[in-house]
Design a protein around this motif. Sequence first.
Motif, PDB file in Angstrom:
ATOM      1  N   ARG A 576       6.481   1.977  -2.969  1.00 41.54           N
ATOM      2  CA  ARG A 576       6.706   1.106  -2.202  1.00 41.54           C
ATOM      3  C   ARG A 576       6.698  -0.368  -2.754  1.00 41.54           C
ATOM      4  N   ALA A 577       5.567  -0.562  -3.704  1.00 45.29           N
ATOM      5  CA  ALA A 577       5.403  -1.712  -4.613  1.00 45.29           C
ATOM      6  C   ALA A 577       6.543  -2.056  -5.340  1.00 45.29           C
ATOM      7  N   ASN A 578       6.844  -0.972  -5.925  1.00 42.47           N
ATOM      8  CA  ASN A 578       7.952  -0.740  -7.060  1.00 42.47           C
ATOM      9  C   ASN A 578       9.333  -1.220  -6.392  1.00 42.47           C
ATOM     10  N   ASN A 579       9.484  -0.880  -5.136  1.00 45.74           N
ATOM     11  CA  ASN A 579      10.644  -1.066  -4.491  1.00 45.74           C
ATOM     12  C   ASN A 579      10.875  -2.338  -3.619  1.00 45.74           C
TER      13      ASN A 579
ATOM     14  N   PRO B 499      -2.300  -0.002  -6.954  1.00 47.11           N
ATOM     15  CA  PRO B 499      -0.982  -0.010  -5.942  1.00 47.11           C
ATOM     16  C   PRO B 499      -1.515  -0.653  -4.786  1.00 47.11           C
ATOM     17  N   GLU B 502      -1.661  -4.305  -4.611  1.00 52.20           N
ATOM     18  CA  GLU B 502      -0.473  -4.736  -4.987  1.00 52.20           C
ATOM     19  C   GLU B 502       0.318  -4.811  -3.689  1.00 52.20           C
ATOM     20  N   ALA B 503       0.404  -3.644  -2.973  1.00 52.22           N
ATOM     21  CA  ALA B 503       1.152  -3.539  -1.723  1.00 52.22           C
ATOM     22  C   ALA B 503       0.646  -4.509  -0.645  1.00 52.22           C
ATOM     23  N   GLN B 506       1.847  -8.137  -1.748  1.00 48.62           N
ATOM     24  CA  GLN B 506       2.995  -8.267  -1.385  1.00 48.62           C
ATOM     25  C   GLN B 506       3.663  -8.474   0.158  1.00 48.62           C
ATOM     26  N   ARG B 524      10.537  -9.066 -12.101  1.00 46.12           N
ATOM     27  CA  ARG B 524      11.339  -7.795 -12.045  1.00 46.12           C
ATOM     28  C   ARG B 524      12.652  -8.245 -11.041  1.00 46.12           C
ATOM     29  N   TYR B 526      14.395  -6.454  -9.326  1.00 43.74           N
ATOM     30  CA  TYR B 526      14.328  -6.044  -7.722  1.00 43.74           C
ATOM     31  C   TYR B 526      13.547  -6.635  -6.842  1.00 43.74           C
TER      32      TYR B 526
END
Lengths: 591, 565
Positions: A576-579, B499, B502-503, B506, B524, B526
């Motif tokens: 999820r974080a990567n996208n 992770p 990080e989530a 975000q 990034r 993206y």
Amino acid sequence: MLRENIEAIKWLISVSKGNRLFLLASIFLAILGGIVSVIPLIVIYEATDAILNGTIQGEFIVTAAVTTASFIVLKYLLLFSATMCSHRAAFDIQCNVRKDLLEHVGGLPLGFFSQKSSGLLRKITSEDVENLEIYIAHHLPDTALSMAVPITIFAILFSHNALLPIVLFIPFLIMVVALSKISKIRKEHVQEYFDNTENMNSATIEYIKAIPIIKIFNVTVESFSKFNTAIKKQIEITSEWIKLSSPFYVLFKSSLDFVLPLLMFAMALFIRGGVNVNMSTYILCFILGAAMIKPINQIYTSSNLLCSLMEGARRVEQVMDNKPIAESAHTRESVESFAIKYENVSFSYGDKTVLDDINIALDKPGLYALVGESGSGKTTTAQLLLRFWEIEEGEISIGGVDIRELSLDFLLKHISFVFQDPFIIDGTIRENICMGQNDVSDEAIVSAAKTVAAHDFIEQLPQGYDTIIGAEGSRLSGGEKQRVCLARAILKKAPILVLDEPTSQVDATIERNIFDAIKRDCSDKIVIFITHRMTAAVNADKIFVFDSGKLVDSGPHGTLLSASEKYGRMWELANRANNWSLGKGSKFHAA
Amino acid sequence: MLHRLNKITDRGVYGLGIGVCYIFLEAALYAISILVFYYLVRGLLTQGMNWTLVASLAALVVFFSVLRMGLTSASYKSVMIEAYKITSNIRVRLANHLKKITFGFFLGRNMGNLSNAILQDTNLLDFLLSHIFIRLVRDIFAVILLLAIMAYLDLHLFSISIIIIMIATPFFIYARKTTIKLGSQRFVTVDKTDTYILEYIQGISVMKSFGLVGEQNKKLLYLLKKLAKQSLIAEGSILGWGMLFTLTIELGLAVLLYFSLSQQAASPQTSLNSVFFMLTYILMYLAMFDIMQYSLLGQHMLNAMSRVEEMFRQPVLDAPEKPQTPNRYDITFSKVSFGYNSKEVLHNVSFKAEEKSLTALVGHSGAGKSTITNLIPLFWNTYSGQIKIGGVDIKEIDNKDLMNLFSFVFQDVYLFNDTIYNNILSGRKEATREEVIDAARKAYCHDFIEALPEGYDTIVSEGGTTLSGGQRQRISIARAILKNAPVVILDEATTALDPINEAYIQDAINELIKDKTVIIIAHRLYTVMNAENIIVLEQGEIVDHGTHDHLVSDCAIYREMLALN
């Protein structure tokens, strides 16, 4: 004050090793210089006598001038040598104390070095040890001189007249009393003063570090209360201190001013009693009284310095009191294999349990990943292998031998450790990769750099491998520094490699290349790495999943994905974080 | 020196004047006492005196001495207290000044070094002003008055003394020069050794694993020995020159002795004067030696003062004459160029970030992305061209108001050494407890904060282990959410966090940027695919801008970056 001096000298003797002779010579020469310094004054007295009695002869004129001149020169020679001896000793002692300190901290458990303590250690090794110089180089000969001069003066006066020395002795006594009172008051206040200075210093540092935020959030200096309170308190403390000690200080400073009126009273008394004293004797008394002022003032200054010496000594000793890691009496220098085993390992930091019953077995070479949230115990687990801390329960072994049975040198030689914060020394890239190993070929360096995808960026630097990096040199990005550190670890050729977030600042493509190369080039090693990037963890032969100090699951990626709830969630969040992307099209909101 | 000091404190150094007056009176009484003694001895030798006159003169000198004691006491007290007040004032002024200096001054500077310099220099000023200054002044007065007495006693011998002093003076000048020269040389070595010691300590584990501890570390040994040797040479030569100065003056005594004895042998009347002359000469040079010591010490003070002055000279942001406040929050750059020192890093950059839109800056490191984000809040004010917010030039906005327009989310998080609650509250001081907790919820902090034993009252310690990096970051976002500034400037983190953190971060950022003008430095691509405007930078110039789709079709550099991502 005397006791403090003795304490200081005791400590000095304990650290002075090869310099005791210089210290002794310095003291001896200074005493001699002190005695010699009085002689020209005696000549002046003789001359006065001759002048007042009108008995001057031709040869006396020359003899008096030459004697005065030569004793003055002699005094300077003695004092210069005394000071050079003491300086020589001082700088050498400084050098030795620093060396010993740094050698000693080398033996301490690495857990001792938190961010804060390294700043403190630097201060002790650099600044506090620097302060030793003033005491040893200046105070020691000065004190010796200051003791010698008044004693000589009293002896000379006594030989001329049994009563006149009293004129000097009364003020002298007052001075000693005042001085001891001053040092008593200082003793009561100095701790508070030092403490507050420390507070003021840390408040200043904090303030300066916070300036960005202070600007952004419009906090005013006046409201930055800690800083202001410390400054205000400093004024209070010093004012209070001055208020208490200034009467004694003034008494101390002024008592020798009473030599003159006392002398005049003595004259009056002698006239009244019909005692016949030579006029030149009075004048001698006056000159000697003046000559005493400087050495005695020196005693005051020195007693101030004594405080900072003892403070420095105390800090040095505090560090030296930390026990180095206990080495067992019969350490082993070899193991049959490098298989690593953690058995029922628990560890707490203070009263906070950091690791709870960890069991890990790494029998054969391969890539092993430790994953989990920050604070879940991954880093501690890795650090325990190098005995950063001593474990409370359980056992960690290499090749079946408890690591406490192995010598530290052995451990450090066979484990390459890369830390979270890339450590770069001031020097060339080559020096950074070799770290003191002289017998490394260029090919070996380049090949290590290639393994960690560092070769290309190094080649692009102005002087390639000879480019100077570190504080003074070219700035590398975080990711580049990390790769230099990795190359260093690879080059060391240890059978065990521990990497703590080695690629956290490297971008994903390069990270992939690095892991491919490590898999290829380090196939004969046990490689343990900690990572937050799930894409990196996938590379591992086995992944260990940590959660709040416990090892919850382990296995290869494929197995864990289906079997471990924790791992599955991390994988999902990572994807999820990567996208993730900002803005209106943002697909994910609150979890 | 006092003149320079006066410029860096607004207390004025005239407060020291009272102490100086006291000490002058004291020195004058000292000189008079010597003269009284002279007349006493002369009287006794010529006509003989009765004991009562001698005793009453003695009583007079006692009275003088008591008076001097009082004056010394008053003078020291007033000077010391005034000195502490002056240096405290300098500290506070310096702290205030630092706040006004353009922000850029702090970027890329080692804050530890900076604060050390400030601390040590003000401490040095403190010490010298409170302890050395008044003694130096006292000795200068004493020397002047004693020279006057000498001139009065015997002009012939006085002129000889002056010649002796003139012969000696060059040595003193050399001593000073050597202090400055060798002192600064030694300073370099000290600094180098210091840096290496810190490096050694910080890298102790690496040093250990490469067998570079203590004796085995050749570089360390070399530096320590070099420092010892250099220090010895420096101290030795300073001491040497200084001693040659004092030696010459002391040897003057032998010369004076020779002359006065010869004089005496020729004409027997002036007898007492030459004796008292030598006596006064001795008193004079004792004071003079102190002056030498104090003025060598004073050299350090001047150096420290120069560094403090240097800090005060750093350009500050001028307050605009007629401050304006923007009422909309679009940002425009027109032909902005900017360089650090002489190297220009931004060339003629123009763009517009619409209000409540997302503008992304992309490009390789060194392309000028962070320079742009540093210019918007006027961290530097030495650019050419114009930067406007809502049509108002940022230089026309009061700096406090300007700062209120922005929230920053950087990778390096600074939290105050205070409770979590107060840290969030610092975003907007008048916020209620509910608002603080609400902001914490929106930044996904509330749950972990509540789980801490002390909850919102937990102290965030510097470099402390209580909070993880991700948690600290979330608290800083909560602070920014509470601040609710119309413009958000984001620097996307380059360091991987776990992770879960990080989530959360975000999601927190998504809360923060709702309905805001957002400028983001993206690493990034993206992350910013949906941005209204993506600005592609290359070596300080804008090569292209537009939406993702536009750039994919039109911009080769963007496509190249996309491929690498």
